[in-house]
Enzyme design. Structure first.
Site, short mmCIF file in Angstrom:
data_model
loop_
_atom_site.label_atom_id
_atom_site.label_comp_id
_atom_site.label_asym_id
_atom_site.label_seq_id
_atom_site.Cartn_x
_atom_site.Cartn_y
_atom_site.Cartn_z
N HIS A 194 0.83 -1.21 0.00
CA HIS A 194 0.00 0.00 0.00
C HIS A 194 0.86 1.26 0.00
O HIS A 194 0.46 2.30 -0.53
CB HIS A 194 -0.96 -0.04 1.19
CG HIS A 194 -2.06 -1.04 0.97
ND1 HIS A 194 -2.54 -1.85 1.94
CD2 HIS A 194 -2.72 -1.36 -0.17
CE1 HIS A 194 -3.48 -2.63 1.43
NE2 HIS A 194 -3.60 -2.36 0.16
N CYS A 504 -7.43 -13.43 -15.69
CA CYS A 504 -7.45 -12.99 -14.28
C CYS A 504 -6.05 -12.91 -13.69
O CYS A 504 -5.91 -12.53 -12.53
CB CYS A 504 -8.24 -13.96 -13.43
SG CYS A 504 -9.98 -13.85 -13.72
#
Ligand code: PEP
Ligand code: MG
Length: 598
Positions: A194, A504
């Site tokens: 993050h 995916c």
């Protein structure tokens, strides 16, 4: 600055741009945690829960400050911290250890942290692996609150600093004066942490993964960092600084508002971009980034949250229902439990057999644990009453596996209907991860509704490369012509048998791969939601015709390196007629073409 010799360090560039400044060292995790026997375990439990409450309050606060600075969507990054702080299973494990072992809260917390961090770090998938940093950041905050320490103040920074840290908590961005920070360099972490995601959002050049950084730098050292190549120069020479300062400053355009209109190529071909998610709370980010559905929900993450690895039917239904309702009218594809090999349930030891990646994984395992599998099937079918749900089976190898699953689905469906639950038909898809399944697509197509290409695993099995084995990591080559030929075969076969098809695997999130996939005929890509805006911009700036030319040419080449050298300039050229804000340099640097192996 010239008194010290230049030191050239290499890490991973995670946010592009060049920065020059003075190091400010943030060394938050030099703490030693002692094991202390406590007499009053309940007092320790209360101390721990108080620290949790304070931490939650702090994170909430930081989240709104971050949202003010970076925009609403990025605040969701701290939701992960909130989720960990709010996780009953996490609390129970620590409280149980305090009570059972009569130890201090710090010790119990550190033990749990180490257990989770080790488990996450051992995962193959880069995105999952990087989640260990969230656990470390949250526990660091709780430890700080247990000891009553004040956080290291980032609110009063000197001008022009490059922050150097072992690991940097993304919440730090909320409290610092961003105008004063020129760059960020860390010892641990990677592109999908993050902190990396936020650095890109904030346009702060950043390099991560530099070994021994903290023992090499001192606050006040001069540093030049190159976010595109991952190079960091300590004590740069005067000549280097002058050369860099002479270069014109690149003005990056502002990030525009997210478009919600249907994505089309420049020549009008509709393309659908969906999100891969692991947690229900990610739905907000998926929608905010314009996902047209959840292309892959990795349900094993739900199982990982239960100490016995067995969420009940009701627990699962609640999670799947939430996904269905929040994503409505767009579809949500729930992949059934994919454990085995490197992903083991909390209650189990990792498989000890010689080739766990070729062992009892994915659907093979579900078909051996029928009670667990039937519970999941029932929860998925029931959730379909609340929105558009699809089911995907991982690691399918043979048609018999699908037939066995069909029997279970039909039985469960009949049972639900007879008990008055009007469960609708749930479209069934298979992951194409095993080469055998790819070559049998025509037969498999008669049993299923759609295909989903799992390139992360397909590449592993195709190239016979255990992704956990560093010695052969150079052979993990997503651009290898063999991989491209398989993908082209998949796209053609799916079109011939008229089955819906999506990719995916992680490659969908890289603009170069996305372009080549488009050219091969893939019109549905699913990826981590934060990459959707980038891929949208790239595909929207390309024509199908250009992409097809690129794919055709790439398919004639002989090595991954040849493809890389052709592809990166070709894609950059193909989109250059339209002005888009994409830093191709850092995305190209992310692809490791590997040495020539032909
Ligand atoms: C894949 O293998 O590409 C995939 C999407 O599945 P996972 O990354 O969960 O193995
Ligand atoms: Mg897979």
């Amino acid at each position: 600055m010239s008194a010290k010799p230049e030191i050239v360090l290499q890490g991973t560039g995670v946010s592009s741009g060049t920065a020059f400044g003075q190091v400010l060292k943030i060394d938050s995790r030099n703490r030693v945690i002692f094991k202390i026997e406590v007499e009053d375990a309940e007092a320790e439990v209360r101390r721990f829960m108080e620290a949790i409450e304070i931490s939650k309050h702090q994170v909430e606060n930081l989240k709104s400050r971050l949202e003010e600075k970076v925009g609403g969507d990025h605040g969701v990054i701290l939701d992960m911290h909130f989720l960990i702080l709010d996780d009953r299973v996490f609390h129970d494990e620590i409280l149980d250890s305090i009570r059972r072992n009569r130890v201090n809260a710090e010790w119990a917390l550190a033990q749990s942290r180490d257990h989770y961090v080790e488990a996450y770090k051992s995962l193959d998938d880069e995105y999952f692996r990087d989640r260990y940093s969230d656990i470390e950041h949250v526990t660091e905050r709780i430890l700080m609150n247990l000891s009553g320490e004040q956080p290291f103040s980032l609110s009063n920074l000197p001008d022009g600093v490059v922050l150097a840290a072992r690991d940097f908590n993304p919440s730090g961005f909320a409290v610092m004066d961003l105008g004063k920070v020129r760059g960020l360099v860390t010892e641990s972490g990677g592109r999908t942490t993050h902190t990396a995601i936020l650095s890109r959002g904030l346009r702060i050049p950043a390099v991560m993964g530099i070994n021994n950084l903290m023992s090499l730098v001192s606050s006040g050292d001069g540093v030049m960092l190159y976010g595109d190549t991952g190079q960091v120069i300590l004590n740069p020479s005067r000549k280097r600084i002058e050369n860099e300062l002479k270069k014109p400053v690149e003005q990056l355009p502002e990030i525009g508002p997210r478009r919600r209109v249907r994505l089309r190529t420049k020549d009008g071909v509709p393309i659908s971009l969906c999100a891969n998610i692991e947690f229900e709370y990610e739905i907000g980010a998926a929608k905010a980034n314009g996902a047209e559905g959840v292309g892959l929900y990795r349900s094993e993450l739900l199982y990982f949250r239960y100490p016995d690895g067995k969420p009940s039917m009701e627990d699962q239904l609640a999670a799947y229902r939430k996904l269905a309702e929040e994503m409505k009218p767009s579809p949500v594809s729930i992949r059934t439990l994919d454990v085995g090999a490197e992903k083991s349930l909390p209650s189990e030891k990792p498989e000890q057999c010689a080739n766990p990646n070729m062992g009892l994984r994915g659907i093979r395992r579900s078909l051996r644990s029928l009670d667990t599998f039937q519970t999941q099937i029932e929860a998925v079918l029931r959730a379909a009453c609340f929105g558009r749900i699809e089911m995907i089976l991982p690691m399918v190898t043979t048609i018999e596996e699908i037939r066995d699953v069909r029997v279970l689905i039909d039985e469960t469906h009949r049972r639900l209907i007879s008990s008055g639950i009007n469960a609708p038909y749930v479209p069934l898809g298979v992951m194409l991860e095993v080469p055998a399944a790819v070559l049998m697509m025509e037969s498999l197509a008669t049993e299923i509704d759609f295909f989903c290409v799992g390139t992360n695993d397909l590449i592993q099995y195709l190239m016979a490369v255990d992704r956990g084995n560093d010695q052969v990591a150079y052979l993990y080559q997503p651009l290898h012509p063999c991989v491209l030929r398989y993908l082209a075969h998949i796209a053609k076969t799916a079109a011939r048998v008229k089955k819906s098809l999506r990719v995916c695997g992680e490659i969908s999130a890289n603009p170069f791969y996305a372009a080549i996939l488009l050219g091969m005929g893939f019109t549905q890509l699913s990826m981590n939601s934060l990459s959707i805006p980038l891929i949208r911009r790239v595909i929207g700036a390309m024509s199908l015709n250009d992409a097809q030319k690129i794919a055709r040419k790439a398919l004639t080449l002989k090595t991954a390196k040849d493809v890389y050298e052709y592809l990166t300039p070709a894609v950059t050229r193909a989109v250059s007629a339209v002005s888009i804000d994409v830093d191709f340099g850092s995305w190209a640097a992310e692809i490791n073409p590997g040495p020539d192996i032909s």
